[in-house]
Design a protein around this motif. Structure first.
Motif, mmCIF file in Angstrom:
data_model
loop_
_atom_site.group_PDB
_atom_site.id
_atom_site.type_symbol
_atom_site.label_atom_id
_atom_site.label_comp_id
_atom_site.label_asym_id
_atom_site.label_seq_id
_atom_site.Cartn_x
_atom_site.Cartn_y
_atom_site.Cartn_z
ATOM 1 N N VAL A 193 11.669 -54.249 -8.451
ATOM 2 C CA VAL A 193 11.178 -52.807 -7.343
ATOM 3 C C VAL A 193 12.369 -51.981 -7.585
ATOM 4 N N GLU A 194 13.700 -52.300 -7.581
ATOM 5 C CA GLU A 194 14.720 -51.249 -7.512
ATOM 6 C C GLU A 194 15.808 -51.726 -8.233
ATOM 7 N N ASN A 195 16.257 -50.817 -9.314
ATOM 8 C CA ASN A 195 17.824 -50.922 -10.184
ATOM 9 C C ASN A 195 17.296 -51.727 -11.300
ATOM 10 N N GLU A 196 18.255 -51.646 -12.309
ATOM 11 C CA GLU A 196 17.992 -52.227 -13.482
ATOM 12 C C GLU A 196 18.552 -53.889 -13.720
ATOM 13 N N ALA A 197 17.983 -54.530 -14.409
ATOM 14 C CA ALA A 197 18.629 -55.962 -14.699
ATOM 15 C C ALA A 197 18.165 -56.576 -15.807
ATOM 16 N N ASN A 198 18.832 -57.459 -16.311
ATOM 17 C CA ASN A 198 18.673 -57.935 -17.871
ATOM 18 C C ASN A 198 17.954 -59.501 -17.621
ATOM 19 N N PHE A 199 17.157 -59.576 -18.435
ATOM 20 C CA PHE A 199 16.263 -60.701 -18.440
ATOM 21 C C PHE A 199 16.416 -61.703 -19.636
ATOM 22 N N GLN A 200 16.784 -62.731 -19.366
ATOM 23 C CA GLN A 200 16.556 -63.806 -20.853
ATOM 24 C C GLN A 200 15.295 -64.779 -20.806
ATOM 25 N N LEU A 201 14.617 -64.505 -21.401
ATOM 26 C CA LEU A 201 13.294 -65.863 -21.393
ATOM 27 C C LEU A 201 13.375 -66.332 -22.800
ATOM 28 N N ALA A 202 13.449 -67.799 -22.713
ATOM 29 C CA ALA A 202 13.835 -68.330 -24.116
ATOM 30 C C ALA A 202 14.756 -67.843 -24.748
ATOM 31 N N HIS A 203 14.580 -67.469 -25.834
ATOM 32 C CA HIS A 203 15.463 -66.926 -26.904
ATOM 33 C C HIS A 203 15.603 -65.457 -26.893
ATOM 34 N N LYS A 204 14.848 -64.669 -25.983
ATOM 35 C CA LYS A 204 14.473 -63.158 -26.275
ATOM 36 C C LYS A 204 15.292 -62.717 -25.059
ATOM 37 N N LYS A 205 15.821 -61.316 -25.239
ATOM 38 C CA LYS A 205 16.282 -60.797 -24.052
ATOM 39 C C LYS A 205 15.741 -59.534 -23.921
ATOM 40 N N ASP A 223 15.606 -55.566 -21.256
ATOM 41 C CA ASP A 223 16.115 -54.824 -20.221
ATOM 42 C C ASP A 223 14.830 -54.617 -19.268
ATOM 43 N N GLY A 224 15.267 -54.796 -17.986
ATOM 44 C CA GLY A 224 14.313 -54.619 -17.064
ATOM 45 C C GLY A 224 14.400 -53.236 -16.172
ATOM 46 N N THR A 225 13.435 -52.460 -16.108
ATOM 47 C CA THR A 225 13.840 -51.215 -15.180
ATOM 48 C C THR A 225 12.639 -51.337 -14.153
ATOM 49 N N PRO A 226 12.873 -50.612 -12.987
ATOM 50 C CA PRO A 226 11.978 -50.699 -11.854
ATOM 51 C C PRO A 226 10.579 -50.557 -12.225
ATOM 52 N N ALA A 244 2.955 -65.575 -27.989
ATOM 53 C CA ALA A 244 1.878 -64.792 -28.613
ATOM 54 C C ALA A 244 1.854 -63.541 -27.680
ATOM 55 N N ILE A 245 1.907 -63.817 -26.457
ATOM 56 C CA ILE A 245 1.562 -62.412 -25.427
ATOM 57 C C ILE A 245 2.940 -62.313 -24.846
ATOM 58 N N SER A 246 3.518 -61.007 -24.748
ATOM 59 C CA SER A 246 4.542 -60.513 -24.157
ATOM 60 C C SER A 246 4.796 -61.069 -22.861
ATOM 61 N N PRO A 247 5.980 -61.423 -22.269
ATOM 62 C CA PRO A 247 6.206 -61.858 -20.857
ATOM 63 C C PRO A 247 6.324 -60.677 -20.070
ATOM 64 N N LEU A 248 6.547 -59.392 -20.767
ATOM 65 C CA LEU A 248 6.908 -58.150 -20.109
ATOM 66 C C LEU A 248 5.544 -57.325 -20.131
ATOM 67 N N ASP A 283 7.681 -55.691 -30.130
ATOM 68 C CA ASP A 283 8.955 -56.421 -30.097
ATOM 69 C C ASP A 283 8.808 -57.574 -31.140
ATOM 70 N N GLY A 284 7.771 -57.447 -32.092
ATOM 71 C CA GLY A 284 8.083 -58.415 -33.127
ATOM 72 C C GLY A 284 7.568 -59.679 -33.097
ATOM 73 N N MET A 285 6.723 -59.735 -32.040
ATOM 74 C CA MET A 285 6.036 -61.218 -31.869
ATOM 75 C C MET A 285 4.741 -61.166 -32.575
ATOM 76 N N GLU A 286 4.374 -62.424 -33.068
ATOM 77 C CA GLU A 286 2.938 -62.296 -33.926
ATOM 78 C C GLU A 286 2.024 -62.930 -32.768
ATOM 79 N N VAL A 287 0.942 -62.516 -33.036
ATOM 80 C CA VAL A 287 -0.417 -62.774 -32.273
ATOM 81 C C VAL A 287 -1.547 -63.301 -33.210
ATOM 82 N N TYR A 288 -2.081 -64.456 -32.439
ATOM 83 C CA TYR A 288 -3.168 -65.063 -33.178
ATOM 84 C C TYR A 288 -4.219 -65.480 -32.201
#
Length: 307
Positions: free
Chosen positions: A59-71, A73-76, A129-133, A196-201
């Motif tokens: 909701v407010e301000n920026e954060a870094n996220f790591q999911l599995a091995h990918k990072k 940048d989270g913005t509001p 296959a589907i981006s978490p963002l 972001d470079g992920m493949e989709v099937y």
DNA sequence: TGATTTGCGTCGGTGGCCAG
DNA sequence: CTGGCCACCGACGCAAATCA
């Protein structure tokens, strides 16, 4: 109290780059879903994973996220999906600019009540296959944001029927998530790349949807092969790259999640629960359960009995 | 005594390897 | 990158033991 959390240390392989310490967060959900408004300036919890589905709506301000091995940048306005068994953490970017976010935790079992409900879970299980963002700029993120805010308001006012209203909002959020995922899917022929470079099937995602819909029944792997249009070697390889696990492991995890829900939220006999979850053999169910939770179904139920 | 757990044998799912 | 071959180990089911 709606949640309690127990952190269980464990070692898990990360991206073939060696093992790291992280925690299994054993969330016990007393309702099918929980919305929470959160605030933090030092949100630096351990890398952890759990078997419930989680939305993180910044909701407010920026954060870094790591999911599995990918990072990331989270913005509001960004919406992140923390998927079952996917290790994740988040940190504020600037300690002087604490983040506010809405967290939605839900049990996969919630969709049993919805027609074709399991289709709604695909974005949570096609991990690679589907981006978490869901980016803030997308119409889906804007909608999800609004719906989550409404859910928080409902809980604050506690007007008559607020829980039912929240349930409807959860479904709406799930539909927006699925539509966002499939919108990106439509333009893809067989195996192309996301930004972001992920493949989709799409064929594998179809197989995942089939499993989500039928995991309580006997699933014929040959049917999945036919559906995906692949030979078994290619199928297993791709399935693993998309979900991070084999088809059988995938099916068992879904069954275990359903079983845990029934053990805690019903007084059905363990034998019946095993059958309802797709296990024809109670013995095999017990063995899986113990591997999954470290205790037998009976012990698990006993230690999670509601007052 | 019925429900649940444990032990063990069999078979098929899974993944490594290699060729096209 | 995909498909075929093949060896191994985990999935599965049956029988016996244990528990509540």
């Amino acid at each position: 109290m709606q949640f309690c959390t127990m952190l269980i240390p464990c070692i898990i392989e990360l991206n073939n780059e060696g093992a790291g310490m992280m925690f299994f967060a054993d969330f016990k959900i007393e309702r099918d879903f929980v919305f929470k408004e959160k605030y933090g300036d030092s949100e630096s919890h351990e890398l952890h994973f759990h078997d419930v589905l989680e939305y993180h709506i910044l909701v407010e301000n920026e954060a870094n996220f790591q999911l599995a091995h990918k990072k990331y940048d989270g913005t509001p306005g960004d919406v992140f999906l923390f998927r079952p068994f996917e290790p994740h953490w988040n940190l504020v970017k600037n300690a002087k600019m604490p983040i506010r976010w809405i967290s939605l935790l839900l049990s996969p079992s919630i969709v049993r009540l919805i027609p074709n409900g399991y289709k709604l879970l695909a974005p949570f299980y096609a991990v690679e296959a589907i981006s978490p963002l869901i980016p803030a700029s997308s119409s889906s993120a804007i909608a999800i944001h609004q719906l989550a805010k409404m859910a928080i308001e409902e809980e604050k006012t506690k007007a008559i029927g607020w829980e039912a209203k929240q349930f409807l909002l959860v479904i709406d959020i799930l539909v927006h998530t699925l539509r966002h995922a499939s919108k990106r899917d439509e333009s893809i022929s067989s195996a192309e790349r996301f930004d972001d470079g992920m493949e989709v099937y799409p064929s594998i995602i179809q197989a995942i949807e089939y499993i989500l819909e039928h995991f309580t029944e006997e699933i014929d792997v040959n049917h999945l092969l036919k559906m995906a249009g692949k030979r078994h070697t290619a199928f297993y390889r791709t399935f693993r790259s998309v979900t991070g696990m084999t088809p059988n492991m995938f099916i068992h995890r879904l069954r275990m999640q359903a079983a845990i829900y029934m053990l805690v939220n019903s007084d059905k006999r363990i034998t019946d629960i095993a059958h309802e979850c797709g296990y024809s053999s109670i013995h095999y169910f017990n063995k899986h359960f113990k591997d999954y939770r470290g205790v037998s179904p009976r012990e698990y139920r006993k230690s999670n009995e509601k007052n």
